[in-house]
Design a protein around this motif. Sequence first.
Motif, mmCIF file in Angstrom:
data_model
loop_
_atom_site.group_PDB
_atom_site.id
_atom_site.type_symbol
_atom_site.label_atom_id
_atom_site.label_comp_id
_atom_site.label_asym_id
_atom_site.label_seq_id
_atom_site.Cartn_x
_atom_site.Cartn_y
_atom_site.Cartn_z
ATOM 1 N N PHE A 20 -11.729 -9.803 -8.371
ATOM 2 C CA PHE A 20 -11.646 -8.454 -7.818
ATOM 3 C C PHE A 20 -11.949 -7.427 -8.902
ATOM 4 O O PHE A 20 -11.708 -7.661 -10.075
ATOM 5 C CB PHE A 20 -10.251 -8.216 -7.239
ATOM 6 C CG PHE A 20 -10.118 -6.930 -6.487
ATOM 7 C CD1 PHE A 20 -10.649 -6.801 -5.223
ATOM 8 C CD2 PHE A 20 -9.475 -5.850 -7.045
ATOM 9 C CE1 PHE A 20 -10.536 -5.611 -4.522
ATOM 10 C CE2 PHE A 20 -9.359 -4.659 -6.360
ATOM 11 C CZ PHE A 20 -9.890 -4.541 -5.096
ATOM 12 N N LEU A 21 -12.468 -6.310 -8.519
ATOM 13 C CA LEU A 21 -12.835 -5.253 -9.467
ATOM 14 C C LEU A 21 -11.690 -4.901 -10.408
ATOM 15 O O LEU A 21 -10.545 -4.793 -9.995
ATOM 16 C CB LEU A 21 -13.240 -3.994 -8.702
ATOM 17 C CG LEU A 21 -14.454 -4.116 -7.794
ATOM 18 C CD1 LEU A 21 -14.617 -2.848 -6.976
ATOM 19 C CD2 LEU A 21 -15.684 -4.389 -8.612
ATOM 20 N N THR A 22 -12.009 -4.711 -11.665
ATOM 21 C CA THR A 22 -11.031 -4.257 -12.638
ATOM 22 C C THR A 22 -10.795 -2.763 -12.433
ATOM 23 O O THR A 22 -11.760 -1.996 -12.345
ATOM 24 C CB THR A 22 -11.562 -4.487 -14.068
ATOM 25 O OG1 THR A 22 -11.780 -5.880 -14.251
ATOM 26 C CG2 THR A 22 -10.574 -3.995 -15.106
ATOM 27 N N PRO A 23 -9.531 -2.326 -12.336
ATOM 28 C CA PRO A 23 -9.266 -0.890 -12.193
ATOM 29 C C PRO A 23 -9.873 -0.116 -13.356
ATOM 30 O O PRO A 23 -9.988 -0.630 -14.470
ATOM 31 C CB PRO A 23 -7.736 -0.811 -12.229
ATOM 32 C CG PRO A 23 -7.273 -2.176 -11.867
ATOM 33 C CD PRO A 23 -8.320 -3.116 -12.382
ATOM 34 N N SER A 64 -5.346 12.742 0.257
ATOM 35 C CA SER A 64 -4.851 12.612 1.628
ATOM 36 C C SER A 64 -5.670 11.690 2.516
ATOM 37 O O SER A 64 -5.152 11.183 3.504
ATOM 38 C CB SER A 64 -4.760 13.997 2.272
ATOM 39 O OG SER A 64 -6.042 14.597 2.333
ATOM 40 N N ASP A 65 -6.917 11.457 2.200
ATOM 41 C CA ASP A 65 -7.744 10.578 3.025
ATOM 42 C C ASP A 65 -7.860 9.177 2.441
ATOM 43 O O ASP A 65 -8.760 8.423 2.804
ATOM 44 C CB ASP A 65 -9.142 11.177 3.192
ATOM 45 C CG ASP A 65 -9.118 12.492 3.947
ATOM 46 O OD1 ASP A 65 -8.203 12.679 4.780
ATOM 47 O OD2 ASP A 65 -9.984 13.335 3.707
ATOM 48 N N CYS A 66 -6.944 8.833 1.527
ATOM 49 C CA CYS A 66 -7.023 7.548 0.834
ATOM 50 C C CYS A 66 -5.718 6.771 0.956
ATOM 51 O O CYS A 66 -4.664 7.331 1.200
ATOM 52 C CB CYS A 66 -7.315 7.764 -0.647
ATOM 53 S SG CYS A 66 -8.941 8.455 -0.967
ATOM 54 N N ILE A 67 -5.836 5.451 0.750
ATOM 55 C CA ILE A 67 -4.684 4.568 0.675
ATOM 56 C C ILE A 67 -4.701 3.923 -0.706
ATOM 57 O O ILE A 67 -5.739 3.421 -1.144
ATOM 58 C CB ILE A 67 -4.742 3.491 1.772
ATOM 59 C CG1 ILE A 67 -4.561 4.127 3.145
ATOM 60 C CG2 ILE A 67 -3.677 2.413 1.539
ATOM 61 C CD1 ILE A 67 -4.608 3.147 4.293
ATOM 62 N N GLY A 68 -3.568 3.949 -1.378
ATOM 63 C CA GLY A 68 -3.449 3.296 -2.671
ATOM 64 C C GLY A 68 -3.012 1.855 -2.488
ATOM 65 O O GLY A 68 -2.092 1.577 -1.725
ATOM 66 N N ILE A 69 -3.683 0.956 -3.167
ATOM 67 C CA ILE A 69 -3.316 -0.461 -3.134
ATOM 68 C C ILE A 69 -3.295 -0.940 -4.581
ATOM 69 O O ILE A 69 -4.296 -0.831 -5.284
ATOM 70 C CB ILE A 69 -4.323 -1.287 -2.310
ATOM 71 C CG1 ILE A 69 -4.433 -0.739 -0.884
ATOM 72 C CG2 ILE A 69 -3.901 -2.757 -2.303
ATOM 73 C CD1 ILE A 69 -5.506 -1.390 -0.049
ATOM 74 N N SER A 70 -2.163 -1.474 -5.014
ATOM 75 C CA SER A 70 -2.042 -1.962 -6.384
ATOM 76 C C SER A 70 -3.002 -3.124 -6.603
ATOM 77 O O SER A 70 -3.097 -4.028 -5.780
ATOM 78 C CB SER A 70 -0.618 -2.431 -6.650
ATOM 79 O OG SER A 70 0.282 -1.379 -6.447
ATOM 80 N N ALA A 71 -3.690 -3.104 -7.734
ATOM 81 C CA ALA A 71 -4.666 -4.156 -8.029
ATOM 82 C C ALA A 71 -4.000 -5.528 -8.041
ATOM 83 O O ALA A 71 -4.613 -6.523 -7.665
ATOM 84 C CB ALA A 71 -5.346 -3.875 -9.361
ATOM 85 N N GLY A 72 -2.736 -5.590 -8.439
ATOM 86 C CA GLY A 72 -2.028 -6.859 -8.460
ATOM 87 C C GLY A 72 -1.761 -7.444 -7.088
ATOM 88 O O GLY A 72 -1.353 -8.593 -6.956
ATOM 89 N N PHE A 80 0.837 -1.195 0.000
ATOM 90 C CA PHE A 80 0.000 0.000 0.000
ATOM 91 C C PHE A 80 0.872 1.244 0.000
ATOM 92 O O PHE A 80 2.072 1.172 0.230
ATOM 93 C CB PHE A 80 -0.935 0.007 1.206
ATOM 94 C CG PHE A 80 -0.225 0.081 2.534
ATOM 95 C CD1 PHE A 80 -0.044 1.307 3.152
ATOM 96 C CD2 PHE A 80 0.255 -1.051 3.145
ATOM 97 C CE1 PHE A 80 0.606 1.393 4.369
ATOM 98 C CE2 PHE A 80 0.904 -0.982 4.361
ATOM 99 C CZ PHE A 80 1.081 0.237 4.978
ATOM 100 N N PHE A 81 0.236 2.401 -0.270
ATOM 101 C CA PHE A 81 0.992 3.644 -0.249
ATOM 102 C C PHE A 81 0.078 4.812 0.087
ATOM 103 O O PHE A 81 -1.134 4.751 -0.076
ATOM 104 C CB PHE A 81 1.736 3.881 -1.567
ATOM 105 C CG PHE A 81 0.884 3.692 -2.790
ATOM 106 C CD1 PHE A 81 0.247 4.762 -3.380
ATOM 107 C CD2 PHE A 81 0.716 2.437 -3.343
ATOM 108 C CE1 PHE A 81 -0.534 4.595 -4.507
ATOM 109 C CE2 PHE A 81 -0.055 2.255 -4.481
ATOM 110 C CZ PHE A 81 -0.686 3.340 -5.060
ATOM 111 N N ARG A 82 0.710 5.856 0.584
ATOM 112 C CA ARG A 82 0.036 7.128 0.878
ATOM 113 C C ARG A 82 0.822 8.229 0.175
ATOM 114 O O ARG A 82 2.039 8.164 0.079
ATOM 115 C CB ARG A 82 0.006 7.376 2.379
ATOM 116 C CG ARG A 82 -0.855 6.401 3.139
ATOM 117 C CD ARG A 82 -0.912 6.780 4.620
ATOM 118 N NE ARG A 82 -1.832 5.926 5.328
ATOM 119 C CZ ARG A 82 -1.465 4.889 6.077
ATOM 120 N NH1 ARG A 82 -0.196 4.598 6.223
ATOM 121 N NH2 ARG A 82 -2.377 4.155 6.690
#
Length: 86
Positions: free
Chosen positions: A62-65, A47-55, A39-41
């Motif tokens: 899982f949902l397609t980006p 600023s209120d979100c966390i990024g998570i690579s779909a892979g 994950f990344f910030r």
Amino acid sequence: WFPETAVTIQGAYLTYHFSDPVDPRQMAGFCANCGGGKFFRTGDYLSDCIGISAGSFADPAFLTPDHIIGGQIGQLGWARRTGRIF
């Protein structure tokens, strides 16, 4: 990107900080065992979100980006199917 309030981080991870001095809002978290991205910030950007690579998700259903930026096109079968390459 996911709202931070909807994400629970579990398991051991190490962090890499993108800035010096360290800003805890700008970081990437990696698996402490294998080094895989988790994950990344990005600080002020989303600023209120966390990024998570779909892979990072092991669920093929899982949902397609809805888009990607960069990447190896030949390795992204879902991108070829949807035509969502930027």
